[in-house]
Design an enzyme around this catalytic site. Sequence first.
Site, PDB file in Angstrom:
ATOM      1  N   ALA A 126     -14.018   8.620 -13.191  1.00  0.00           N
ATOM      2  CA  ALA A 126     -12.607   8.378 -12.881  1.00  0.00           C
ATOM      3  C   ALA A 126     -12.507   6.912 -12.474  1.00  0.00           C
ATOM      4  O   ALA A 126     -12.634   6.566 -11.302  1.00  0.00           O
ATOM      5  CB  ALA A 126     -12.155   9.301 -11.760  1.00  0.00           C
TER       6      ALA A 126
ATOM      7  N   THR B 146     -10.408   4.034  -3.857  1.00  0.00           N
ATOM      8  CA  THR B 146     -11.239   4.949  -4.630  1.00  0.00           C
ATOM      9  C   THR B 146     -10.406   6.186  -4.960  1.00  0.00           C
ATOM     10  O   THR B 146      -9.174   6.150  -4.865  1.00  0.00           O
ATOM     11  CB  THR B 146     -12.559   5.250  -3.876  1.00  0.00           C
ATOM     12  N   ASN B 147     -11.042   7.264  -5.399  1.00  0.00           N
ATOM     13  CA  ASN B 147     -10.292   8.478  -5.750  1.00  0.00           C
ATOM     14  C   ASN B 147     -11.156   9.701  -5.443  1.00  0.00           C
ATOM     15  O   ASN B 147     -12.305   9.560  -5.013  1.00  0.00           O
ATOM     16  CB  ASN B 147      -9.851   8.432  -7.218  1.00  0.00           C
ATOM     17  N   ILE B 148     -10.622  10.893  -5.687  1.00  0.00           N
ATOM     18  CA  ILE B 148     -11.292  12.113  -5.205  1.00  0.00           C
ATOM     19  C   ILE B 148     -12.310  12.680  -6.189  1.00  0.00           C
ATOM     20  O   ILE B 148     -12.795  13.781  -5.999  1.00  0.00           O
ATOM     21  CB  ILE B 148     -10.284  13.226  -4.829  1.00  0.00           C
TER      22      ILE B 148
END
Length: 207
Positions: free
Chosen positions: A83, A16-18
């Site tokens: 995102a 995943t990402n922030i």
Amino acid sequence: TAGPTYEAIDPVRGITNISSGKMGYALAAACAAAGAEVVLVSGPTRLTCPAGVTRVDVASARQMQTAVEEALPGADVFIGVAAVADYRPAEVAADKIKKTGNDELVLRLVPNPDILAGVAARADRPLCVGFAAESRNLAEYATKKLHGKKLDMVVGNLVQDGMGGDHNTVVIFDHAGQHPLPRAAKERVAQGIVNHVVRLLNQSSNA
Ligand code: CTP
């Protein structure tokens, strides 16, 4: 779309990402406040759904694409803020992956579909808005996304100015040029973006 995506590696791990989802949720709220009927296709976030918005929860990029396609018929505008992971594991392990001593573990990744470019390529496309979060060369990369994905407008920001926080500094790129918005809370920035979307919608209906 808003938030990150989550691409499973095995039942307990994923990529995943922030992304916090705050910018996408603020935009959904601003669109609803402007009178739009809004479907918010959201990756995993800790946020509550804004009033008057219909939220569809997804995890992976492919689930997000399916939910977008279901929500699209009749839409005037598509705004892709999520995102989205550009890659996902080629295989999802059915069982938890066990460590194997000191050996390397190699994950093979395959490309995900580009949800925004897919919407913009449709014959019956709505007005298409993308986001570009870059760590440098903002104008160059944002303009490349505007033309490369055949969008009507790109909202660009430097990741160090916005990702995860409550404020953002953005520049809108469209086919008339660059339009910087003042640094402000994401709710305020969202209103500025919606105002620009409305101007473009009015231009296309007058054309
Ligand atoms: N996007 C999408 N589907 C993807 C990837 C991105 O819909 N699979 C959308 C995002 O929601 C955002 C824009 O496209 O509106 C971001 O473009 P992208 O080229 O993916 O940005 P980066 O991932 O930063 O790509 P690059 O590595 O080319 O900078």
